[in-house]
Design a protein around this motif. Structure first.
Motif, PDB file in Angstrom:
ATOM      1  N   LEU A 106      37.581  38.394  33.988  1.00 31.24           N
ATOM      2  CA  LEU A 106      36.316  38.533  34.716  1.00 31.24           C
ATOM      3  C   LEU A 106      35.885  39.997  34.609  1.00 31.24           C
ATOM      4  N   LEU A 107      34.629  40.206  34.289  1.00 29.68           N
ATOM      5  CA  LEU A 107      34.135  41.576  34.104  1.00 29.68           C
ATOM      6  C   LEU A 107      33.832  42.264  35.430  1.00 29.68           C
ATOM      7  N   GLY A 108      33.381  41.491  36.406  1.00 30.36           N
ATOM      8  CA  GLY A 108      32.925  42.125  37.646  1.00 30.36           C
ATOM      9  C   GLY A 108      31.590  42.815  37.395  1.00 30.36           C
ATOM     10  N   ARG A 109      31.407  43.988  37.973  1.00 32.37           N
ATOM     11  CA  ARG A 109      30.145  44.708  37.741  1.00 32.37           C
ATOM     12  C   ARG A 109      30.418  46.095  37.206  1.00 32.37           C
ATOM     13  N   ILE A 110      29.560  46.526  36.312  1.00 34.85           N
ATOM     14  CA  ILE A 110      29.643  47.899  35.851  1.00 34.85           C
ATOM     15  C   ILE A 110      28.685  48.693  36.734  1.00 34.85           C
ATOM     16  N   THR A 111      29.264  49.469  37.633  1.00 34.95           N
ATOM     17  CA  THR A 111      28.450  50.103  38.667  1.00 34.95           C
ATOM     18  C   THR A 111      29.208  51.294  39.241  1.00 34.95           C
ATOM     19  N   PRO A 112      28.504  52.272  39.776  1.00 34.69           N
ATOM     20  CA  PRO A 112      29.221  53.402  40.391  1.00 34.69           C
ATOM     21  C   PRO A 112      30.186  52.906  41.463  1.00 34.69           C
ATOM     22  N   GLU A 114      30.995  54.019  44.249  1.00 39.24           N
ATOM     23  CA  GLU A 114      30.481  54.066  45.630  1.00 39.24           C
ATOM     24  C   GLU A 114      29.755  52.787  46.009  1.00 39.24           C
ATOM     25  N   GLN A 115      29.243  52.077  44.984  1.00 37.61           N
ATOM     26  CA  GLN A 115      28.498  50.845  45.277  1.00 37.61           C
ATOM     27  C   GLN A 115      29.306  49.585  44.992  1.00 37.61           C
ATOM     28  N   TYR A 116      30.590  49.747  44.675  1.00 37.06           N
ATOM     29  CA  TYR A 116      31.357  48.560  44.278  1.00 37.06           C
ATOM     30  C   TYR A 116      31.618  47.669  45.498  1.00 37.06           C
ATOM     31  N   ASN A 117      31.324  46.397  45.351  1.00 36.99           N
ATOM     32  CA  ASN A 117      31.520  45.434  46.438  1.00 36.99           C
ATOM     33  C   ASN A 117      33.006  45.058  46.534  1.00 36.99           C
ATOM     34  N   PRO A 118      33.617  45.254  47.710  1.00 38.60           N
ATOM     35  CA  PRO A 118      35.061  44.990  47.844  1.00 38.60           C
ATOM     36  C   PRO A 118      35.443  43.538  47.556  1.00 38.60           C
ATOM     37  N   GLU A 119      34.564  42.599  47.873  1.00 37.18           N
ATOM     38  CA  GLU A 119      34.910  41.188  47.587  1.00 37.18           C
ATOM     39  C   GLU A 119      34.958  40.945  46.086  1.00 37.18           C
ATOM     40  N   LEU A 120      33.997  41.532  45.383  1.00 33.42           N
ATOM     41  CA  LEU A 120      34.001  41.382  43.927  1.00 33.42           C
ATOM     42  C   LEU A 120      35.238  42.051  43.335  1.00 33.42           C
ATOM     43  N   TRP A 121      35.605  43.207  43.901  1.00 29.71           N
ATOM     44  CA  TRP A 121      36.812  43.921  43.437  1.00 29.71           C
ATOM     45  C   TRP A 121      38.025  42.983  43.533  1.00 29.71           C
ATOM     46  N   ASP A 122      38.149  42.324  44.689  1.00 30.09           N
ATOM     47  CA  ASP A 122      39.284  41.411  44.887  1.00 30.09           C
ATOM     48  C   ASP A 122      39.251  40.239  43.906  1.00 30.09           C
ATOM     49  N   GLN A 123      38.048  39.721  43.648  1.00 31.89           N
ATOM     50  CA  GLN A 123      37.931  38.594  42.701  1.00 31.89           C
ATOM     51  C   GLN A 123      38.420  39.001  41.316  1.00 31.89           C
ATOM     52  N   VAL A 124      37.984  40.171  40.886  1.00 31.00           N
ATOM     53  CA  VAL A 124      38.368  40.647  39.547  1.00 31.00           C
ATOM     54  C   VAL A 124      39.884  40.847  39.479  1.00 31.00           C
ATOM     55  N   MET A 125      40.449  41.443  40.527  1.00 28.07           N
ATOM     56  CA  MET A 125      41.900  41.666  40.533  1.00 28.07           C
ATOM     57  C   MET A 125      42.651  40.328  40.549  1.00 28.07           C
ATOM     58  N   GLN A 126      42.095  39.354  41.251  1.00 25.03           N
ATOM     59  CA  GLN A 126      42.740  38.050  41.339  1.00 25.03           C
ATOM     60  C   GLN A 126      42.802  37.377  39.962  1.00 25.03           C
ATOM     61  N   VAL A 127      41.668  37.363  39.278  1.00 26.70           N
ATOM     62  CA  VAL A 127      41.599  36.654  37.985  1.00 26.70           C
ATOM     63  C   VAL A 127      42.324  37.445  36.884  1.00 26.70           C
ATOM     64  N   ASN A 128      42.158  38.764  36.892  1.00 25.09           N
ATOM     65  CA  ASN A 128      42.647  39.553  35.752  1.00 25.09           C
ATOM     66  C   ASN A 128      44.108  39.979  35.861  1.00 25.09           C
ATOM     67  N   ILE A 129      44.616  40.087  37.092  1.00 25.38           N
ATOM     68  CA  ILE A 129      45.991  40.587  37.175  1.00 25.38           C
ATOM     69  C   ILE A 129      46.884  39.794  38.144  1.00 25.38           C
ATOM     70  N   ASN A 130      46.401  39.498  39.368  1.00 22.71           N
ATOM     71  CA  ASN A 130      47.305  38.809  40.308  1.00 22.71           C
ATOM     72  C   ASN A 130      47.644  37.396  39.819  1.00 22.71           C
ATOM     73  N   GLY A 131      46.619  36.665  39.401  1.00 22.37           N
ATOM     74  CA  GLY A 131      46.841  35.315  38.878  1.00 22.37           C
ATOM     75  C   GLY A 131      47.827  35.324  37.716  1.00 22.37           C
TER      76      GLY A 131
END
Ligand SMILES: NC(=O)c1ccc[n+]([C@@H]2O[C@H](COP(=O)([O-])OP(=O)(O)OC[C@H]3O[C@@H](n4cnc5c(N)ncnc54)[C@H](OP(=O)(O)O)[C@@H]3O)[C@@H](O)[C@H]2O)c1
Length: 253
Positions: A106-112, A114-131
């Motif tokens: 999952l790519l998530g968002r390419i964004t500064p 400071e604006q990164y959404n914590p829920e999206l961060w968790d989703q990306v970590m879940q799909v790309n590494i925790n899973g």
């Protein structure tokens, strides 16, 4: 750089091997599943969109490859129980696993940041590494039951050098490299299970288009063109290589 783009995979390279590919319905995972089946492997096609997996299944059947299996799973919501149920099913069906390509991403968002959404961060970590981590733990007994098993973790250029705005995606790929190295070190004494990482490099897929919308896709290699290193890593010719970071294509000029 370790890259096998000139490797010529024999048509029987993976005969008799059981290989699981995550994210097998689209992009690089789809190409990898088709390339492995064309070299004789029995594929377990894992992904979240069943219609896409069925299309790949049909393509493999139509080309005369060994009958694959479909395993629908969304890595975002997958639980430890899902991974253990999966291991039980594969144990009953095949008794072992000879290859595991962690490709779904999952790519998530390419964004500064400071604006990164914590829920999206968790989703990306879940799909790309925790899973992938907990799937690997559940499947290790099956990999150990193989005479020659290869684990391949999909990395990225931003998993080897940080880059502004790549947020969780970059962090998840750094974690992927770190996890692969530690695991490979643990597996080293076994001699029959190896783990390496593979950076596909810029490749013509939906994810790349999302990350670089203004780029001309015709300038990029296709997923099919980067398959030699995948096949080399999943087949017996990479025996003895463990804990290493590979590239599927040379860096672009
Ligand atoms: N393309 C590049 O230039 C490039 C460069 C460096 C690294 N990579 C890495 O290469 C891998 C493949 O990327 P790609 O370019 O082929 O991307 P893609 O075309 O977007 O394909 C990603 C695959 O992952 C699956 N997936 C996404 N979220 C999932 C989830 N929650 N559960 C299960 N499956 C999920 C997708 O399934 P659906 O189709 O059902 O959504 C799809 O099959 C990724 O790990 C990516 O980070 C790609």
């Amino acid at each position: 750089m370790r890259c096998k783009i000139d490797y010529q995979a024999p048509s029987d390279l993976l005969e008799g091997r059981v290989i699981l590919v995550t994210g097998a319905g689209d992009g690089i995972g789809r190409a990898a599943a088709l390339a492995c089946a064309a070299r004789g492997a029995t594929l377990i096609l894992l992904g979240r969109t069943i219609a896409k997996l069925e299309k790949v299944y049909d393509e493999i059947e139509a080309s005369g490859g060994p009958q694959p299996a479909i395993f629908p799973l969304n890595l975002e919501g997958a639980t430890l129980k899902d991974y253990h149920d999966m291991a039980e099913t594969l144990e009953a069906e095949f008794g072992r696993l000879d290859g595991l390509l962690h490709n779904a991403g999952l790519l998530g968002r390419i964004t500064p940041f400071e604006q990164y959404n914590p829920e999206l961060w968790d989703q990306v970590m879940q799909v790309n590494i925790n899973g992938p981590i907990w799937m690997t733990q559940a499947l290790l007994p099956l990999l150990k039951a193989s005479e020659d098993a290869s684990l391949v973790f999909t990395s990225s250029s931003v998993g080897r050098q940080g880059r502004a705005y790549w947020g969780a995606y970059s962090v998840s790929k750094f974690a992927t490299e770190g996890f692969m190295e530690g695991l490979a070190d643990e597996l080293e004494h076994l001699g029959n299970v190896r783990a390496n990482s593979l950076n596909p490099g810029a490749t013509r897929t939906r994810m790349r288009k999302t990350a670089y919308p203004a780029e001309d896709p015709s300038l990029l290699r296709t997923p099919e063109e980067i398959m030699p290193t995948y096949l080399w890593l999943l087949g017996p010719d990479s025996q003895g290589h463990n804990g290493l970071a590979f590239d599927a294509q040379p860096p672009r000029e």
